[in-house]
Design an enzyme around this catalytic site. Sequence first.
Site, PDB file in Angstrom:
ATOM      1  CD  GLU A 190       1.993  -7.392  -7.572  1.00 35.90           C
ATOM      2  OE1 GLU A 190       0.834  -7.057  -7.250  1.00 35.90           O
ATOM      3  OE2 GLU A 190       2.246  -8.268  -8.403  1.00 35.90           O
TER       4      GLU A 190
ATOM      5  CB  SER B 278       0.530 -10.919  -7.671  1.00 37.41           C
ATOM      6  OG  SER B 278      -0.217 -10.578  -6.515  1.00 37.41           O
TER       7      SER B 278
END
Length: 135
Positions: A14, A40
């Site tokens: 991420e 995200s």
Amino acid sequence: MRNEGPVGGPGMREMLGVTAIIYGQQMGEKVALVTDGRFSGATRGICVRHVSPEAAIGGSLALVRDGDRVRIDIVNRRMDVIAGEDELNSRRAMWRPPVPRHKSGLLAKYARLVGQANLGAVTHEGGAEWPWFDH
């Protein structure tokens, strides 16, 4: 940010922390983040993700150098390094794969077997291309 894709990560880490740093430096409207990793839904700003093929296997992101100008054409879903063809060919010829982050264990096995993000980043045959990618 290169080498964050399925093979290079391994596993597509991420990038939200990186975008937070960019915005914390008040550069969110001035800096684009381009990566073969993932974001995200909380990511904001100009962010290009899942660049495929990824840098760890010699994709175009591996050829980008500090100081290069990059044109991002969102409408046409295209990104170009503003460098001469001879320069890019020279970089391509000099490119070597990065040293794997994991030499043994599950993550090393995953990195050896995984496919690219645009094919689902799966470890088996049968990953399908996303329908909006034209090839």
